[in-house]
Design a protein around this motif. Sequence first.
Motif, PDB file in Angstrom:
ATOM      1  N   GLY A 135       0.828  -1.198   0.000  1.00  0.00           N
ATOM      2  CA  GLY A 135       0.000   0.000   0.000  1.00  0.00           C
ATOM      3  C   GLY A 135       0.862   1.247   0.000  1.00  0.00           C
ATOM      4  O   GLY A 135       2.043   1.217  -0.367  1.00  0.00           O
ATOM      5  N   SER A 136       0.265   2.364   0.398  1.00  0.00           N
ATOM      6  CA  SER A 136       0.981   3.638   0.344  1.00  0.00           C
ATOM      7  C   SER A 136       2.022   3.727   1.452  1.00  0.00           C
ATOM      8  O   SER A 136       1.866   3.144   2.530  1.00  0.00           O
ATOM      9  N   PHE A 137       3.097   4.444   1.193  1.00  0.00           N
ATOM     10  CA  PHE A 137       4.170   4.614   2.161  1.00  0.00           C
ATOM     11  C   PHE A 137       4.880   5.934   1.903  1.00  0.00           C
ATOM     12  O   PHE A 137       4.759   6.531   0.828  1.00  0.00           O
ATOM     13  N   THR A 138       5.621   6.368   2.909  1.00  0.00           N
ATOM     14  CA  THR A 138       6.472   7.553   2.799  1.00  0.00           C
ATOM     15  C   THR A 138       7.840   7.207   3.366  1.00  0.00           C
ATOM     16  O   THR A 138       7.939   6.628   4.453  1.00  0.00           O
ATOM     17  N   LEU A 139       8.892   7.560   2.632  1.00  0.00           N
ATOM     18  CA  LEU A 139      10.270   7.280   3.046  1.00  0.00           C
ATOM     19  C   LEU A 139      11.037   8.575   3.244  1.00  0.00           C
ATOM     20  O   LEU A 139      10.840   9.543   2.504  1.00  0.00           O
ATOM     21  N   THR A 140      11.927   8.570   4.218  1.00  0.00           N
ATOM     22  CA  THR A 140      12.913   9.639   4.381  1.00  0.00           C
ATOM     23  C   THR A 140      14.266   9.088   3.955  1.00  0.00           C
ATOM     24  O   THR A 140      14.738   8.091   4.516  1.00  0.00           O
ATOM     25  N   LEU A 141      14.883   9.702   2.937  1.00  0.00           N
ATOM     26  CA  LEU A 141      16.156   9.235   2.413  1.00  0.00           C
ATOM     27  C   LEU A 141      17.269  10.164   2.876  1.00  0.00           C
ATOM     28  O   LEU A 141      17.120  11.390   2.816  1.00  0.00           O
ATOM     29  N   THR A 142      18.353   9.593   3.337  1.00  0.00           N
ATOM     30  CA  THR A 142      19.500  10.370   3.774  1.00  0.00           C
ATOM     31  C   THR A 142      20.709  10.026   2.909  1.00  0.00           C
ATOM     32  O   THR A 142      20.825   8.921   2.378  1.00  0.00           O
ATOM     33  N   GLY A 143      21.597  10.978   2.793  1.00  0.00           N
ATOM     34  CA  GLY A 143      22.802  10.793   1.984  1.00  0.00           C
ATOM     35  C   GLY A 143      23.479  12.124   1.773  1.00  0.00           C
ATOM     36  O   GLY A 143      23.521  12.953   2.681  1.00  0.00           O
ATOM     37  N   SER A 144      23.995  12.342   0.577  1.00  0.00           N
ATOM     38  CA  SER A 144      24.661  13.605   0.268  1.00  0.00           C
ATOM     39  C   SER A 144      24.561  13.873  -1.231  1.00  0.00           C
ATOM     40  O   SER A 144      24.215  12.988  -2.021  1.00  0.00           O
ATOM     41  N   LYS A 145      24.813  15.104  -1.593  1.00  0.00           N
ATOM     42  CA  LYS A 145      24.853  15.551  -2.992  1.00  0.00           C
ATOM     43  C   LYS A 145      23.510  15.413  -3.699  1.00  0.00           C
ATOM     44  O   LYS A 145      23.448  15.247  -4.910  1.00  0.00           O
ATOM     45  N   PHE A 146      22.396  15.480  -2.933  1.00  0.00           N
ATOM     46  CA  PHE A 146      21.084  15.561  -3.560  1.00  0.00           C
ATOM     47  C   PHE A 146      20.877  16.989  -4.066  1.00  0.00           C
ATOM     48  O   PHE A 146      21.322  17.950  -3.429  1.00  0.00           O
ATOM     49  N   VAL A 147      20.211  17.136  -5.194  1.00  0.00           N
ATOM     50  CA  VAL A 147      19.919  18.472  -5.726  1.00  0.00           C
ATOM     51  C   VAL A 147      18.424  18.615  -5.944  1.00  0.00           C
ATOM     52  O   VAL A 147      17.683  17.630  -6.049  1.00  0.00           O
ATOM     53  N   ASN A 148      17.973  19.869  -6.008  1.00  0.00           N
ATOM     54  CA  ASN A 148      16.570  20.138  -6.278  1.00  0.00           C
ATOM     55  C   ASN A 148      16.195  19.554  -7.637  1.00  0.00           C
ATOM     56  O   ASN A 148      16.875  19.798  -8.628  1.00  0.00           O
ATOM     57  N   GLY A 149      15.139  18.764  -7.672  1.00  0.00           N
ATOM     58  CA  GLY A 149      14.772  18.063  -8.887  1.00  0.00           C
ATOM     59  C   GLY A 149      15.189  16.607  -8.887  1.00  0.00           C
ATOM     60  O   GLY A 149      14.921  15.881  -9.861  1.00  0.00           O
ATOM     61  N   ALA A 150      15.849  16.154  -7.817  1.00  0.00           N
ATOM     62  CA  ALA A 150      16.243  14.748  -7.722  1.00  0.00           C
ATOM     63  C   ALA A 150      15.005  13.858  -7.730  1.00  0.00           C
ATOM     64  O   ALA A 150      13.940  14.240  -7.233  1.00  0.00           O
ATOM     65  N   GLN A 151      15.137  12.682  -8.267  1.00  0.00           N
ATOM     66  CA  GLN A 151      14.025  11.738  -8.389  1.00  0.00           C
ATOM     67  C   GLN A 151      14.371  10.436  -7.680  1.00  0.00           C
ATOM     68  O   GLN A 151      15.427   9.854  -7.921  1.00  0.00           O
ATOM     69  N   VAL A 152      13.475   9.988  -6.790  1.00  0.00           N
ATOM     70  CA  VAL A 152      13.648   8.704  -6.111  1.00  0.00           C
ATOM     71  C   VAL A 152      12.924   7.628  -6.917  1.00  0.00           C
ATOM     72  O   VAL A 152      11.790   7.829  -7.362  1.00  0.00           O
ATOM     73  N   LEU A 153      13.587   6.507  -7.093  1.00  0.00           N
ATOM     74  CA  LEU A 153      13.016   5.391  -7.839  1.00  0.00           C
ATOM     75  C   LEU A 153      12.876   4.183  -6.931  1.00  0.00           C
ATOM     76  O   LEU A 153      13.775   3.873  -6.133  1.00  0.00           O
ATOM     77  N   LEU A 154      11.735   3.493  -7.043  1.00  0.00           N
ATOM     78  CA  LEU A 154      11.521   2.199  -6.403  1.00  0.00           C
ATOM     79  C   LEU A 154      11.601   1.169  -7.517  1.00  0.00           C
ATOM     80  O   LEU A 154      10.664   1.014  -8.302  1.00  0.00           O
ATOM     81  N   GLY A 155      12.741   0.501  -7.637  1.00  0.00           N
ATOM     82  CA  GLY A 155      12.998  -0.284  -8.822  1.00  0.00           C
ATOM     83  C   GLY A 155      13.127   0.665 -10.002  1.00  0.00           C
ATOM     84  O   GLY A 155      14.000   1.528 -10.019  1.00  0.00           O
ATOM     85  N   THR A 156      12.213   0.541 -10.966  1.00  0.00           N
ATOM     86  CA  THR A 156      12.206   1.480 -12.098  1.00  0.00           C
ATOM     87  C   THR A 156      11.051   2.461 -12.015  1.00  0.00           C
ATOM     88  O   THR A 156      10.880   3.297 -12.903  1.00  0.00           O
ATOM     89  N   ALA A 157      10.243   2.382 -10.953  1.00  0.00           N
ATOM     90  CA  ALA A 157       9.073   3.249 -10.814  1.00  0.00           C
ATOM     91  C   ALA A 157       9.451   4.531 -10.069  1.00  0.00           C
ATOM     92  O   ALA A 157      10.059   4.484  -8.991  1.00  0.00           O
ATOM     93  N   ALA A 158       9.093   5.678 -10.646  1.00  0.00           N
ATOM     94  CA  ALA A 158       9.379   6.970 -10.022  1.00  0.00           C
ATOM     95  C   ALA A 158       8.418   7.216  -8.866  1.00  0.00           C
ATOM     96  O   ALA A 158       7.211   7.007  -8.988  1.00  0.00           O
TER      97      ALA A 158
END
Length: 587
Positions: A135-158
Amino acid sequence: MRILFSFSHVFLALSLTGCAGFAINNQPPPPSSISVVVSPPTASIRAGDTFQFSDTVSGTTNTAVTWSVGGGSSTLGTISASGNYTAPDGLPNPNIITVRATSAADSSASGSSSVTLLNPTPVLTGINPASVGTGSFTLTLTGSKFVNGAQVLLGTAALQTTFASSTQLIASGTAPSAGLYAVTVNNPNPGSSASGAVNLQVTGSPQASNCSTMSLGQGASLGGFVPFPPDSLWNEDISSAAVDPNSTAIINFIGGATGMHADFGGGQYLGSTIGIPYLIVGAQQSPVTINFTAYGSESDPGPMPIPVTAPVEGYPNPGTGDRHVLVLDNSNCFLYELFSSYASGNSWNAGSAAVWDLFSNEQRPYTWTSADAAGLPIFPGLVRYDEIAAGQIRHALRFTLQQSRAAFVLPATHWAANSTNSLAAPMGMRLRLKASFDVSGYSSTNQVILNALKKYGMIMADNGSNMFLSGAPDDRWDNTGLHALGQVKAADFEVLAASQTYTSSNIPQGNAPQVTSFTASATSVSAGTQVTLSWQASGASYVIVSPEVGAVRGTSVTVSPAQSTTYTLYATNAFGRTTSTVSISVH
């Protein structure tokens, strides 16, 4: 043989010699024989990376050069005396710059390299939670060098992605089935690139999708639940909405240099907590009678599951201010709000009260107030610490201005005018932090707030101090950090265009709900006997049965009167309220 020259011959010779010398001195100097070549002649470098340039100088024994960077319109990076270039963390516009080496022997001799700056390659180090249900979920991703406009993918799904900072992203989506999914981050062009993957475990258990995710207690976490539907005006993404043509004039009327102020925090100020508190209760909380002292005709009647021990705004010394009380019920998914609240025995005396269905886009009747001057709910506009801890605010925020005029824009329904100036704000006016505002220098807490103001904006809800942002008190707030929000000025915001501004001349007209029946399964019973109340009402946004019941969904409810009671059904929509009664005799 001695040769004699006449004086005139000598003079002519000298004159010719002088003219020849003058002509030679006025010729341009010969071109420099010094040349400088920079290697490589072109380069592509990612933001934040370093790159070593070299130079070759010919035509002189002095091979020293001076390195410089030029060609852009913002921070371009730095270069050392040895030609070691460090690209800026953010891309300039344009993103093509020039690295130049100039001869120390002849400043007119130089060589250059054309450099294209690219977005960095993102680095993903973790996701929270690491496991979710289907079902629906929300993730918080941590790391570095993210920029505005970055896209998170779950497998190949945006996934729907919100940029929080260069070290944090928020992503939401739906997991259709159990399994192990690779989560990656793609930074956009120029230089689109992907991070390494971190795995998300999706179990077979479905995600909770209602307000039961809310924890019990004062200031408790909502567990990711967002009041009102996604298409609510409170939850609308307004990052690309049109700007009001009078935006600059309205901001100047407010005072462009006025700093934003966090009207919430930790601890106490002059013996009172800072902010508007809230309490989450469950099915165990019994309903309480509400007695009205001011705006009863525009209020929702009780009872309401508001314990008389609920925190009043400004507790432990609430004084004579607004004295708001906010309570959410995680069993029935209603929000209850009181204004000018005073506990009286086992009941409340209140200036006004409003009930809000957390699952619908309920609206107060046009021109009606609520517990807020604008006729708005207060709770959904608060900055809450549980959202900061989760890394994302997903709704508009509430703020106040000193002056307002006799007008409102939705979702507001009421005005409390104190100015006749046409530039004074209507209730419900929405401001948006300009997309160009740089949040990178602020704390992670403040970045979450400022990014929400870019995506959802803030809604003018009451007369008060200019640019005061509302929030809930919590001892985990860093008051010094929140004070830095004062660096954000009114001029950093823009006023959004409203589809319609309502004044006394154009209040919408329509039909109040129609109640076709309100009946009891029995009208004469012994004390404690269960009786079913049933009704048919069309056009109602929400329904309240009083006394004993309160806000309710559906078309029936069971009561157990201890004494003879007349029950009233209140059916309400944007155009008014219709009531109907039924009496039960207890013998």
